[in-house]
Design a protein around this motif. Structure first.
Motif, short mmCIF file in Angstrom:
data_model
loop_
_atom_site.label_atom_id
_atom_site.label_comp_id
_atom_site.label_asym_id
_atom_site.label_seq_id
_atom_site.Cartn_x
_atom_site.Cartn_y
_atom_site.Cartn_z
N LEU A 149 -45.25 -2.82 -28.95
CA LEU A 149 -45.60 -2.31 -29.68
C LEU A 149 -46.39 -1.57 -29.56
N LEU A 150 -48.13 -1.26 -28.92
CA LEU A 150 -48.55 -0.59 -28.55
C LEU A 150 -48.23 0.84 -27.94
N ARG A 151 -47.33 1.06 -27.27
CA ARG A 151 -46.48 2.10 -26.95
C ARG A 151 -45.44 2.64 -27.51
N SER A 152 -45.08 2.15 -28.82
CA SER A 152 -44.55 3.03 -29.58
C SER A 152 -45.55 3.13 -30.62
N LEU A 153 -46.74 3.79 -30.68
CA LEU A 153 -47.56 3.70 -31.12
C LEU A 153 -47.43 4.98 -31.21
N PRO A 154 -47.65 6.33 -30.71
CA PRO A 154 -47.07 7.33 -30.45
C PRO A 154 -45.63 7.58 -31.28
N VAL A 156 -44.69 6.03 -33.46
CA VAL A 156 -44.36 4.96 -35.05
C VAL A 156 -44.81 6.61 -36.15
N GLY A 157 -46.05 7.00 -35.50
CA GLY A 157 -47.69 7.83 -35.88
C GLY A 157 -46.43 8.99 -36.05
N GLY A 158 -45.47 9.59 -35.41
CA GLY A 158 -44.16 10.36 -35.88
C GLY A 158 -43.80 10.30 -37.11
N PHE A 159 -43.30 9.15 -37.37
CA PHE A 159 -42.59 8.35 -38.27
C PHE A 159 -43.10 8.29 -39.77
N LEU A 160 -44.63 8.12 -39.28
CA LEU A 160 -45.26 8.24 -40.16
C LEU A 160 -45.26 9.47 -41.07
N VAL A 235 -35.56 4.37 -41.59
CA VAL A 235 -35.99 3.24 -41.04
C VAL A 235 -35.11 2.75 -39.39
N ASN A 236 -33.92 3.83 -39.88
CA ASN A 236 -32.98 3.66 -38.03
C ASN A 236 -34.25 4.34 -36.83
N ILE A 237 -34.59 5.40 -36.86
CA ILE A 237 -35.61 5.73 -36.70
C ILE A 237 -36.35 5.20 -35.92
N LEU A 238 -37.72 4.09 -37.17
CA LEU A 238 -38.23 3.69 -36.29
C LEU A 238 -37.90 2.56 -36.03
N ILE A 239 -36.97 1.49 -35.99
CA ILE A 239 -36.09 0.94 -34.93
C ILE A 239 -35.57 0.90 -33.52
N ALA A 240 -35.52 2.40 -33.81
CA ALA A 240 -35.26 2.94 -32.28
C ALA A 240 -36.42 3.63 -30.99
N ASN A 244 -37.07 1.51 -28.07
CA ASN A 244 -37.27 2.24 -27.03
C ASN A 244 -38.53 2.07 -26.05
N SER A 245 -39.00 1.26 -27.28
CA SER A 245 -40.18 0.90 -26.17
C SER A 245 -40.48 -0.64 -25.71
#
Length: 310
Positions: A149-154, A156-160, A235-240, A244-245
């Motif tokens: 989750l921490l590594r996915s923050l960048p 997730v920021g682009g997704f948001l 949502v699929n992009i967020l899951i991907a 990956n993270s």
């Protein structure tokens, strides 16, 4: 003989304090690496969580005194735990702070003694609740998830950012289409974005489609395109991103395990286990070849039944 110089052939005796310190470090290292120590800390953290839950219910004053005594007991246990883990590093206690989870444990334990945090203050309750999060460090699976989750923050920021742009565009379109017919849902850009955000759960989709069809059949294109783009694509992009993270976190944890060299032979313990496994496989193959050769030689040395009868 000059006083203070070592006698040739005589071993230098280390100071008693250094000997005691090394013995204490070795004992603390054994305790820290033992299974019972880890289980005991997990049980204490769980008991601390139970006490926090009990405090949310109405209780008499006598029970309150017991709960406060238990709180001081938990603090003492956590202080002893941190002290043992610090002393286990011997003369390099700074190595304890190289791991993020160790820093978190130290901060959570020490923060309970900050002046001004006492009694039923909200800050102290937050610190006590944070102790429960320490259970994560004792579970490799949970550690991997938190690291992922921490590594996915960048990502997730682009997704948001993409999701906010999508909500804004569709919110403005909804405001233009429905602002007069349904001002409660689309009267402003804020209300339109909130309506579309709730629509992400798909629970309000039938009602919104029914309202839109009453206004114009073309509103079906608006809602269907929004659902396809946001609910499915985003949502699929967020899951991907999260998956990956997770893979990166697993590889990182595997790399950290492979860097451990407890026997200090210059080769990581994980590499040692891989080499031993390979050698065992080679030995099994060699034994199988020998058994096959011995069986062939034994079969070749035995006369056939017909020849023996003659």
């Amino acid at each position: 003989m000059v006083s203070g110089l070592p006698v040739p052939g005589q071993r230098a005796v280390p100071p008693a304090s250094a000997s005691r310190r090394s013995r204490v470090a070795r004992w603390c290292a054994r305790v820290e690496g033992s299974r019972w120590f880890e289980v005991a800390i997990v049980v204490v953290i769980g008991a601390n969580a139970v006490v926090l839950g009990v405090e949310t219910y109405p209780h008499p004053g006598s029970l309150g005194t017991l709960l406060r005594a238990l709180e001081w007991f938990f603090r003492t246990v956590f202080i002893v735990e941190i002290a043992i883990r610090l002393l286990a590093h011997g003369r390099r206690p700074q190595d304890f702070f190289r791991r993020g989870w160790n820093v978190f444990d130290f901060v959570v334990t020490a923060a309970a003694f900050i002046p001004g945090l006492h009694g039923e203050s909200a800050g102290l309750r937050v610190i006590r609740i944070a102790r429960v999060v320490r259970l994560v460090r004792f579970s490799p699976g949970l550690r991997t998830i938190v690291t992922a989750l921490l590594r996915s923050l960048p990502g997730v920021g682009g997704f948001l950012a993409l999701a906010l742009v999508t909500l804004y565009v569709y919110g403005m379109a909804g405001w233009l289409i429905f602002k007069e017919a349904y001002p409660d849902d689309y009267g402003t850009i804020g209300r339109a974005a909130l309506t579309l955000f709730v629509l992400l759960s798909l629970e309000t989709l039938p009602d919104l489609i029914e309202q839109g069809m009453a206004l114009s059949p073309w509103t079906l294109v608006y809602y269907v395109s929004f659902v396809l783009i946001t609910v499915n694509l985003l949502v699929n992009i967020l899951i991907a991103v999260i998956v990956n993270s997770m893979e990166e976190a697993r590889r990182l944890e595997m790399t950290e395990r492979m860097a451990v060299d407890e026997d200090r032979d210059g080769v990581p313990d994980e590499i040692d286990r891989i080499m031993i496994s390979q050698r065992l496989d080679d030995l099994r193959a060699l034994v199988a070849d020998l058994e096959r050769e011995l069986r062939i030689d034994r079969d070749a040395g035995q006369p056939r039944a017909g020849t023996r009868d003659r």
